[in-house]
Motif scaffolding. Structure first.
Motif, PDB file in Angstrom:
ATOM      1  N   GLY A 189      57.865  81.259  53.762  1.00  0.00           N
ATOM      2  CA  GLY A 189      58.507  80.483  54.376  1.00  0.00           C
ATOM      3  C   GLY A 189      58.208  79.093  54.236  1.00  0.00           C
ATOM      4  N   GLY A 190      56.665  78.886  54.151  1.00  0.00           N
ATOM      5  CA  GLY A 190      56.057  77.591  53.962  1.00  0.00           C
ATOM      6  C   GLY A 190      54.635  77.775  54.167  1.00  0.00           C
ATOM      7  N   ILE A 191      53.991  76.443  54.300  1.00  0.00           N
ATOM      8  CA  ILE A 191      52.445  76.271  54.379  1.00  0.00           C
ATOM      9  C   ILE A 191      52.230  75.367  55.589  1.00  0.00           C
ATOM     10  CG2 ILE A 191      50.444  75.249  53.332  1.00  0.00           C
ATOM     11  CD1 ILE A 191      51.511  76.704  50.656  1.00  0.00           C
ATOM     12  N   ILE A 192      51.168  75.550  56.433  1.00  0.00           N
ATOM     13  CA  ILE A 192      50.833  74.750  57.455  1.00  0.00           C
ATOM     14  C   ILE A 192      49.261  74.464  57.104  1.00  0.00           C
ATOM     15  CG2 ILE A 192      50.104  74.651  60.068  1.00  0.00           C
ATOM     16  CD1 ILE A 192      52.342  76.802  60.253  1.00  0.00           C
ATOM     17  N   ASN A 193      49.095  73.128  56.833  1.00  0.00           N
ATOM     18  CA  ASN A 193      47.827  72.599  56.518  1.00  0.00           C
ATOM     19  C   ASN A 193      47.365  71.750  57.663  1.00  0.00           C
ATOM     20  OD1 ASN A 193      45.587  72.171  54.952  1.00  0.00           O
ATOM     21  ND2 ASN A 193      46.487  70.273  53.990  1.00  0.00           N
ATOM     22  N   LEU A 194      46.196  72.175  58.245  1.00  0.00           N
ATOM     23  CA  LEU A 194      45.422  71.409  59.276  1.00  0.00           C
ATOM     24  C   LEU A 194      44.320  70.347  58.565  1.00  0.00           C
ATOM     25  CD1 LEU A 194      44.775  74.381  61.657  1.00  0.00           C
ATOM     26  CD2 LEU A 194      46.738  73.151  61.534  1.00  0.00           C
ATOM     27  N   VAL A 195      44.659  69.073  58.915  1.00  0.00           N
ATOM     28  CA  VAL A 195      43.554  68.130  58.191  1.00  0.00           C
ATOM     29  C   VAL A 195      42.615  67.898  59.131  1.00  0.00           C
ATOM     30  CG1 VAL A 195      43.416  65.929  57.213  1.00  0.00           C
ATOM     31  CG2 VAL A 195      45.431  67.374  56.758  1.00  0.00           C
ATOM     32  N   SER A 196      41.236  68.062  59.012  1.00  0.00           N
ATOM     33  CA  SER A 196      40.296  67.869  59.885  1.00  0.00           C
ATOM     34  C   SER A 196      40.005  66.458  60.093  1.00  0.00           C
ATOM     35  CB  SER A 196      38.974  68.805  59.407  1.00  0.00           C
ATOM     36  OG  SER A 196      39.379  70.289  59.468  1.00  0.00           O
ATOM     37  N   LYS A 197      39.148  66.105  60.919  1.00  0.00           N
ATOM     38  CA  LYS A 197      38.636  64.970  61.348  1.00  0.00           C
ATOM     39  C   LYS A 197      37.114  64.860  60.494  1.00  0.00           C
ATOM     40  CE  LYS A 197      40.427  64.365  66.057  1.00  0.00           C
ATOM     41  NZ  LYS A 197      39.904  64.048  67.352  1.00  0.00           N
ATOM     42  N   GLN A 198      36.755  64.211  59.367  1.00  0.00           N
ATOM     43  CA  GLN A 198      35.860  64.101  58.712  1.00  0.00           C
ATOM     44  C   GLN A 198      35.272  62.604  58.334  1.00  0.00           C
ATOM     45  OE1 GLN A 198      37.401  66.162  55.180  1.00  0.00           O
ATOM     46  NE2 GLN A 198      38.257  67.746  56.590  1.00  0.00           N
ATOM     47  N   ALA A 199      34.056  62.744  57.908  1.00  0.00           N
ATOM     48  CA  ALA A 199      33.312  61.554  57.948  1.00  0.00           C
ATOM     49  C   ALA A 199      33.977  60.467  56.833  1.00  0.00           C
ATOM     50  CB  ALA A 199      31.947  61.718  57.214  1.00  0.00           C
ATOM     51  N   ARG A 200      34.064  58.979  57.067  1.00  0.00           N
ATOM     52  CA  ARG A 200      34.690  58.250  56.250  1.00  0.00           C
ATOM     53  C   ARG A 200      34.125  56.777  56.480  1.00  0.00           C
ATOM     54  NH1 ARG A 200      39.720  59.294  59.290  1.00  0.00           N
ATOM     55  NH2 ARG A 200      39.672  57.234  59.830  1.00  0.00           N
ATOM     56  N   PHE A 201      34.497  55.851  55.560  1.00  0.00           N
ATOM     57  CA  PHE A 201      33.545  54.654  55.547  1.00  0.00           C
ATOM     58  C   PHE A 201      34.176  53.499  56.596  1.00  0.00           C
ATOM     59  CE2 PHE A 201      31.906  56.386  51.598  1.00  0.00           C
ATOM     60  CZ  PHE A 201      30.417  56.169  51.895  1.00  0.00           C
ATOM     61  N   ASP A 202      35.393  54.221  57.093  1.00  0.00           N
ATOM     62  CA  ASP A 202      36.262  53.347  57.977  1.00  0.00           C
ATOM     63  C   ASP A 202      36.684  53.503  59.281  1.00  0.00           C
ATOM     64  OD1 ASP A 202      37.761  55.102  56.958  1.00  0.00           O
ATOM     65  OD2 ASP A 202      39.458  53.786  56.132  1.00  0.00           O
ATOM     66  N   ALA A 203      36.138  54.843  59.717  1.00  0.00           N
ATOM     67  CA  ALA A 203      36.445  55.396  60.720  1.00  0.00           C
ATOM     68  C   ALA A 203      35.578  55.030  62.189  1.00  0.00           C
ATOM     69  CB  ALA A 203      36.374  56.778  60.773  1.00  0.00           C
ATOM     70  N   LYS A 204      36.288  54.555  63.375  1.00  0.00           N
ATOM     71  CA  LYS A 204      35.509  54.396  64.451  1.00  0.00           C
ATOM     72  C   LYS A 204      34.964  55.614  65.184  1.00  0.00           C
ATOM     73  CE  LYS A 204      37.526  49.930  65.281  1.00  0.00           C
ATOM     74  NZ  LYS A 204      38.361  48.879  66.274  1.00  0.00           N
ATOM     75  N   SER A 205      34.313  55.280  66.265  1.00  0.00           N
ATOM     76  CA  SER A 205      33.522  56.251  66.933  1.00  0.00           C
ATOM     77  C   SER A 205      34.285  56.225  68.333  1.00  0.00           C
ATOM     78  CB  SER A 205      32.162  56.174  67.274  1.00  0.00           C
ATOM     79  OG  SER A 205      31.431  56.197  65.928  1.00  0.00           O
ATOM     80  N   SER A 206      34.453  57.313  68.937  1.00  0.00           N
ATOM     81  CA  SER A 206      35.254  57.430  70.310  1.00  0.00           C
ATOM     82  C   SER A 206      34.567  58.626  71.408  1.00  0.00           C
ATOM     83  CB  SER A 206      36.713  57.677  70.088  1.00  0.00           C
ATOM     84  OG  SER A 206      36.867  58.995  69.669  1.00  0.00           O
ATOM     85  N   VAL A 207      34.819  58.473  72.642  1.00  0.00           N
ATOM     86  CA  VAL A 207      34.467  59.521  73.594  1.00  0.00           C
ATOM     87  C   VAL A 207      35.803  59.551  74.416  1.00  0.00           C
ATOM     88  CG1 VAL A 207      33.100  59.989  75.631  1.00  0.00           C
ATOM     89  CG2 VAL A 207      32.237  58.963  73.756  1.00  0.00           C
ATOM     90  N   THR A 208      36.280  60.832  74.719  1.00  0.00           N
ATOM     91  CA  THR A 208      37.617  61.180  75.408  1.00  0.00           C
ATOM     92  C   THR A 208      37.085  62.065  76.454  1.00  0.00           C
ATOM     93  OG1 THR A 208      38.969  60.847  73.261  1.00  0.00           O
ATOM     94  CG2 THR A 208      39.869  61.977  75.326  1.00  0.00           C
ATOM     95  N   LEU A 209      37.599  61.783  77.716  1.00  0.00           N
ATOM     96  CA  LEU A 209      37.780  62.660  78.884  1.00  0.00           C
ATOM     97  C   LEU A 209      38.865  62.762  79.580  1.00  0.00           C
ATOM     98  CD1 LEU A 209      34.762  61.254  80.937  1.00  0.00           C
ATOM     99  CD2 LEU A 209      34.630  63.292  79.457  1.00  0.00           C
ATOM    100  N   ARG A 210      39.278  64.273  79.849  1.00  0.00           N
ATOM    101  CA  ARG A 210      40.591  64.550  80.258  1.00  0.00           C
ATOM    102  C   ARG A 210      40.582  65.588  81.274  1.00  0.00           C
ATOM    103  NH1 ARG A 210      39.302  66.791  75.195  1.00  0.00           N
ATOM    104  NH2 ARG A 210      39.459  69.105  74.915  1.00  0.00           N
ATOM    105  N   GLY A 211      41.477  65.601  82.237  1.00  0.00           N
ATOM    106  CA  GLY A 211      41.724  66.577  83.106  1.00  0.00           C
ATOM    107  C   GLY A 211      43.057  66.655  83.911  1.00  0.00           C
ATOM    108  N   GLY A 212      43.480  67.912  84.389  1.00  0.00           N
ATOM    109  CA  GLY A 212      44.683  67.886  84.848  1.00  0.00           C
ATOM    110  C   GLY A 212      44.931  69.214  85.452  1.00  0.00           C
ATOM    111  N   SER A 213      46.328  69.690  85.538  1.00  0.00           N
ATOM    112  CA  SER A 213      46.721  70.916  86.368  1.00  0.00           C
ATOM    113  C   SER A 213      46.058  72.191  85.687  1.00  0.00           C
ATOM    114  CB  SER A 213      48.227  71.049  86.172  1.00  0.00           C
ATOM    115  OG  SER A 213      48.944  69.939  86.617  1.00  0.00           O
ATOM    116  N   TRP A 214      46.222  73.047  86.723  1.00  0.00           N
ATOM    117  CA  TRP A 214      45.472  74.358  86.458  1.00  0.00           C
ATOM    118  C   TRP A 214      43.938  74.384  85.943  1.00  0.00           C
ATOM    119  CZ3 TRP A 214      49.444  76.060  88.690  1.00  0.00           C
ATOM    120  CH2 TRP A 214      50.734  75.694  88.403  1.00  0.00           C
TER     121      TRP A 214
END
Length: 734
Positions: A189-214
């Motif tokens: 039927g097809g292929i699903i490919n998950l592309v990971s976050k991986q080291a790069r020479f041009d990527a920035k850094s970040s911090v994320t917080l989240r909260g919600g229902s349940w």
């Protein structure tokens, strides 16, 4: 959340947008494409660099391909189109040059709504149906299952029975139709490919917080550091926990992934990554749709207080490549993957109504009560792989040939222990369930198997530039495989072996820089050992099942390249489907059951509609039916289960100049048959989602509402859709 809002533009690693220049100018030099391929490669944390250098032969998965972390577009972060993809050809290529449908999802756009589940994220992709499965993903592409062997991470097969977290996934690429020409065995039927976050020479850094229902809350730390002009390292970690709108259901997820990229700038590059992913949850596997009386709320959960499921993934990868010159490169990928799932739970069940009948009309004597089932399972899966790819470019008789030649060796070991489905014992009141205690010790396993598989492959692919407006993509793969099964309870052993050739051919005509018209043929195989043998069952057959697809379509750019669309029609057939006419008396006898066919039309669009207005999504119409079935002739002409005639989604985003933006989306799935006889049907649903966001560098904050109209619906037979929920996310980038 929109962590891409102020992402650094990856201009050094991108090809021009198709339509911005003639398509034949999109092809960069091989060396440039290979550098792009490792701008987000398979990396490992600095603490693991020594181990990976000393032992690059540790390996996993099957069929690997270079992945390129290219997100956003030359316009801005609200445009989700990638400049190139790799899943279809194992080489970086503009989507318009690929004679097959491929959809891409930028994960952050869906994370804004709190989605971490892969199947939920794929809900609404044209031609993709999702069906909640406690043990796996429950994904079908163009009518056929993609669970058992068609999900990949960074081009490496995600084998084993396990639920996958998307905590470290940046982009998802969905290739529609058979992919055995590059990846070996598959459902077709097809292929699903998950592309990971991986080291790069041009990527920035970040911090994320989240909260919600349940009680849903969590956080992500993503640190990318350029150590020097030759070395970059990255550490991504995520922690999440949440309850469900269903009583007693909850989950805890944790992921950590260090990675490293080394580029000597002389043509030699090495990258590595280690990923640990742990998902613990109380399973939600209640009675199926229509089993309980309407007076029982969908908010009522049916998990025993001691129920649990635990999924663990440990993945180690090494990616070494060398450019001999601007035209030729060699790449060696080695990887090792271990996946395990352990569960112990009650599930499903049969309700006896006040008239003493079950939902099927059978007599019962526990009126007003629900009798559940019980099972436990512990499964371990280990996979190793080596792939060696030689890519190059030559000109012959005025025609350019972009070549890929590869070798692959993989081995897989699976050890499932199961205590099969049995009635749990005492019945419960579904309106106010009170469960009896479970036994102090697990019952002895009723199945304890050892399954082993080895495959060897040789493949070749050639993209031929016949003329400035014509391209021909041809390829073939030869696979040789062996399967062996040992029943550890009886010491019975079965073995099977075979080989298969998987071809593909596609022709692309580009009459203008803005339009590509294509047609293609592809074929895949699925040996029984690659399906059941690596499942719980020990039964197997020497003959594989095959899939073949004819597809034609048009890929276009509009509005001066701001908007891209793809339209495809296809005919996909599964044939040589096998079954056991008498599994009890003749367990080794197999026969051809028949074939199934899926036909459909898909349309998708992404990009900018007008100033400040953006769109992503699509729609599909599909008819997936049984064509021939000697085991059950009455099913001929019936629709395949869990396949919707219509499905799709569309998200429209308004992002004017300034700090605020908003988005509104709708997802639709029509009714689906839930049994082969087509006598029971799950109602379709339409769900609306919306968000509002605020961004000013370095901050992005979003407030998202899922199921905006609070519609009650069923995602699958055993999973009602979640009611209205809210998620607040804040991302700081540095």
């Amino acid at each position: 959340m929109d962590t891409n809002a102020f992402r650094h533009t990856l201009t050094a690693f991108r090809a021009p947008r198709p339509g911005a220049a003639p398509s034949n100018t999109v092809h960069r030099s091989l060396a440039q494409r290979q550098r792009a391929a490792v701008s987000q490669p398979w990396l490992i944390g600095a603490s693991l660099a020594g181990l990976m250098i000393a032992a690059p032969a540790l390996a996993q998965g099957e069929a690997a391909l270079p992945t390129i972390s290219v997100s956003g577009s030359q316009y801005d972060a609200d445009d989700v189109r990638p400049e190139g993809v790799t899943t279809a050809t194992k080489t970086y290529m503009a989507p318009k040059d690929i004679p097959q449908t491929i959809d891409t999802l930028e994960v952050n756009k869906y994370k804004s709504y709190g989605i971490n589940d892969l199947a939920t994220m794929l809900d609404g992709v044209p031609g993709v149906n999702t069906n909640y499965d406690m043990r796996g993903e429950g994904v079908l592409i163009r009518g056929f299952s993609a669970d058992s062997g068609d999900i990949y991470r960074d081009g490496i097969r995600e084998s084993g029975q396990v639920r996958r977290s998307t905590a470290n996934v940046e982009r998802i690429e969905i290739l529609k139709g058979p992919g055995s020409v590059l990846y070996g065995r598959g459902g077709g039927g097809g292929i699903i490919n998950l592309v990971s976050k991986q080291a790069r020479f041009d990527a920035k850094s970040s911090v994320t917080l989240r909260g919600g229902s349940w009680d849903n809350y969590g956080g992500t730390i993503d640190i990318n550091k350029v150590v020097n002009p030759h070395v970059a390292v990255r550490l991504t970690a995520d922690r999440e926990q949440a309850h469900s709108f269903r009583s007693g259901i909850r989950n805890k997820n944790e992921m950590i992934s260090p990675s490293i990229l080394v580029d000597t700038r002389t043509g030699l590059r090495w990258a590595g990554q280690y990923t640990y992913d742990n998902v613990w949850r109380v399973p939600d596997r209640g009675p199926v749709y229509g089993e309980l009386p309407a007076s029982v709320s969908t908010h009522q959960g049916f998990a025993h207080p001691d129920d649990y499921v635990q999924d663990r993934l440990r993945v180690l990868r090494s990616d070494l490549s060398y450019d001999f010159n601007p035209a030729w490169s060699l790449r060696w990928l080695a990887s090792k993957r271990e996946a395990s799932q352990d569960f112990d739970h009650v599930f499903g069940g049969t309700y006896c109504n006040t008239a003493g009948r079950t939902a099927t009309g059978a007599a019962c004597n526990y009126r007003g009560q629900l009798r559940q089932n019980y099972a436990w399972q512990a499964t371990n899966n280990k996979t190793t792989t080596h792939t060696l790819d030689l890519t190059g470019r030559v000109d012959v008789a005025g025609m350019r040939h972009e070549l890929l030649m590869g070798l692959e060796h993989s081995s897989e070991e699976r050890q499932p222990q199961v205590y099969g489905t049995v009635p749990f014992g005492a019945t419960i009141n579904p309106h106010n369930p009170v469960w009896p205690a479970k036994p102090a010790q697990r019952p002895a396993a009723t199945q304890n198997n050892l399954h082993e598989a080895t495959s060897r492959a040789l493949y070749v692919q050639d993209l031929i530039h016949l003329a400035p407006q014509w391209k021909l993509l041809v390829g073939a793969r030869y696979d040789s495989y062996d399967f062996d099964t040992l029943n550890r309870l009886t010491n019975a052993r079965r073995a099977a072996s075979g080989d298969s050739v998987s071809p593909r051919a596609g022709l692309v005509w580009q009459p203008t820089a803005q339009h590509s018209i294509y047609t293609s043929y592809s074929k895949s195989y699925s040996p029984y050992g690659g399906r059941g043998m690596l499942g719980v069952s020990g039964a197997q057959d020497d003959e594989p099942r095959y899939s073949r697809q004819m597809e034609a379509g048009v890929k276009s750019d509009w509005l001066a390249g701001a908007l891209s669309t793809q339209l495809a029609v296809y005919d996909l057939e599964h044939y040589n489907i096998r079954y056991q006419p008498d599994a009890v008396n003749f367990p080794n006898d197999w026969a051809v059951r028949g074939k199934e066919r899926s036909r459909g039309v898909e349309l998708s669009a992404a990009g900018r509609l007008a100033a400040a207005w953006y769109v992503r999504g699509g729609a599909g119409v599909m008819s997936a039916k049984v064509v021939e079935d000697r085991s059950a002739p009455a099913n001929v002409g019936k629709y395949l289960i869990n396949t919707a005639l219509r499905n799709g989604n569309i998200f429209v985003r308004y992002a004017p100049q300034g700090h605020w933006y908003a988005e509104l989306g709708v997802t639709h799935t029509s009714a689906r048959w839930i049994n082969a006889a087509n006598t029971q049907r799950l109602p379709g649903y339409t769900r609306w989602d919306a968000l509002v966001g605020w961004r000013t560098a370095p901050w992005t904050v979003t407030l998202a509402l899922s199921n905006l109209l609070d519609k009650e619906y069923w995602r699958s037979t055993s999973m009602p859709g979640a009611p209205r929920s809210v998620l607040l996310s804040a991302n700081y980038q540095f």
